[in-house]
Enzyme design. Structure first.
Site, short mmCIF file in Angstrom:
data_model
loop_
_atom_site.label_atom_id
_atom_site.label_comp_id
_atom_site.label_asym_id
_atom_site.label_seq_id
_atom_site.Cartn_x
_atom_site.Cartn_y
_atom_site.Cartn_z
N GLU A 46 -6.16 -13.18 13.39
CA GLU A 46 -5.46 -13.13 12.11
C GLU A 46 -6.44 -12.85 10.96
OE1 GLU A 46 -2.24 -13.20 11.28
OE2 GLU A 46 -1.66 -13.27 13.39
N TYR A 131 0.18 -17.68 4.80
CA TYR A 131 0.58 -16.69 5.81
C TYR A 131 -0.20 -16.91 7.11
CZ TYR A 131 1.44 -12.31 8.22
OH TYR A 131 1.79 -11.39 9.16
N ASP A 149 6.33 -10.83 5.55
CA ASP A 149 5.27 -9.98 5.03
C ASP A 149 5.89 -8.65 4.58
OD1 ASP A 149 5.81 -8.62 7.37
OD2 ASP A 149 3.80 -8.84 8.24
#
Length: 326
Positions: A46, A131, A149
């Site tokens: 990520e 996020y 997103d």
């Protein structure tokens, strides 16, 4: 009384959910971080994926884990070595490497070497925002909220006419996600945005599972929050494919010329946009498993479905008929 949601979400949410998950599980892009539930490996992916092309991330992610295979290994590393690795692999924003190293130290020292499982706890890690925390909670622990997103906003705006407001996107995304299935759901809806519903959509060729519900597919308006100008659609092959499918959805079976006139106002059997042009379109749809063709002699009932390519509309042996594949 159920909550009234913005946009035009279908009443049967279970059917919408099942369609997307079945599409995703049948075929999706293969990334190694989708094959693991290790929170450390997922966190590395990520952080690396932030504003970095996935092609570069693939090699870097594997090399990073070869060098520092566990969160303890990373915590024990010299931070300068981690930053040097980051720079050598052109991952950009070297502060992310420093934050990742500091987060590893927090897991080791503050959380006794075990990753927290809740999004709000994960946000306590250095450099981990809402996020990223939600992504790790979703993909490692199946314990996240619905991801919202840019790709997801594009999908929801086009499919269900959700207004371009953060609160509206959050509400619809949350209502759609099946309880307790954040891992597969968030992967699936992001895959939809990355494969079928990109800025220039590929609805038919990617087999979008939401075409029958989709506001944009019905109206031809594919603008979105990140696509303020309509992508070229008028007269496109994608538009013509959609017209074929919609015309056949309203008619059990159509001969090729009747179908042609429904698809294009300038259809002429022997013209530029005639039978040869339409047969090519039908061949694509047959290859995607969406339509089937049959040939019948004049006055006869159509015979067996043809498995091969569509033939002439009026070849000496009969007339070509087209229908949606059952």
């Amino acid at each position: 009384m159920s909550e009234e949601l913005p946009g035009s979400l279908p009443a049967d949410r279970d059917q919408v959910r099942a369609a997307l998950i079945e599409w995703y599980e049948a075929d999706h892009r293969s990334y190694p971080w989708r094959e693991t539930t290790d929170p450390y490996e997922i966190l590395v992916s990520e952080v690396m994926s932030q504003q970095t092309q996935l092609d570069r991330v693939l090699e870097a992610w594997s090399n990073f884990l070869d060098r520092w295979p566990t969160v303890a290994d990373l915590a024990s590393a010299d931070q300068s070595a981690v930053v040097a690795f980051w720079s050598a692999h052109s991952l950009g924003y070297n502060n992310r490497a420093r934050y990742l190293h500091e987060a590893a130290n927090q897991v080791r020292d503050t959380f006794d070497g075990t990753f927290p499982t809740e999004p709000d706890q994960l946000e306590e890690l250095q450099g981990v925002g809402p996020y990223t925390a939600n992504a790790v909670a979703s993909f490692a622990f199946n314990n996240g909220d619905a991801v919202v997103d840019t790709n997801v906003k594009r999908v929801l705006h086009r499919a269900f006419d959700v207004p371009d407001e953060d609160a509206a996107f959050e509400a619809v995304a949350s209502a759609l996600m099946p309880p307790g299935e954040s891992r597969v759901w968030n992967n699936a809806i992001m895959e939809l945005g990355g494969v079928a519903c990109e800025k220039t959509p590929a609805c038919d060729s990617a087999g979008c599972p939401w075409r029958e519900y989709c506001h944009a597919y019905e109206t031809g308006d594919f603008t979105a929050p990140d696509v303020p100008t309509q992508p070229s659609f008028e007269g496109s092959r994608r538009q013509m494919r959609g017209r074929v499918v919609r015309a056949l959805g309203e008619n059990e079976r159509m001969d090729i010329d009747s179908l042609g006139h429904r698809v294009r106002v300038d259809y002429s059997p022997d013209g530029e946009y005639g039978r040869s042009w339409l047969r090519e379109l039908l061949n694509d749809l047959q290859a995607d498993g969406l339509v089937e063709t049959t040939v019948a002699a004049d006055g006869d009932v159509a015979g067996e479905s043809t498995a091969g390519e569509a033939t002439d509309g009026e070849a000496g042996d009969g007339t070509l008929f087209v229908s949606l594949r059952g």
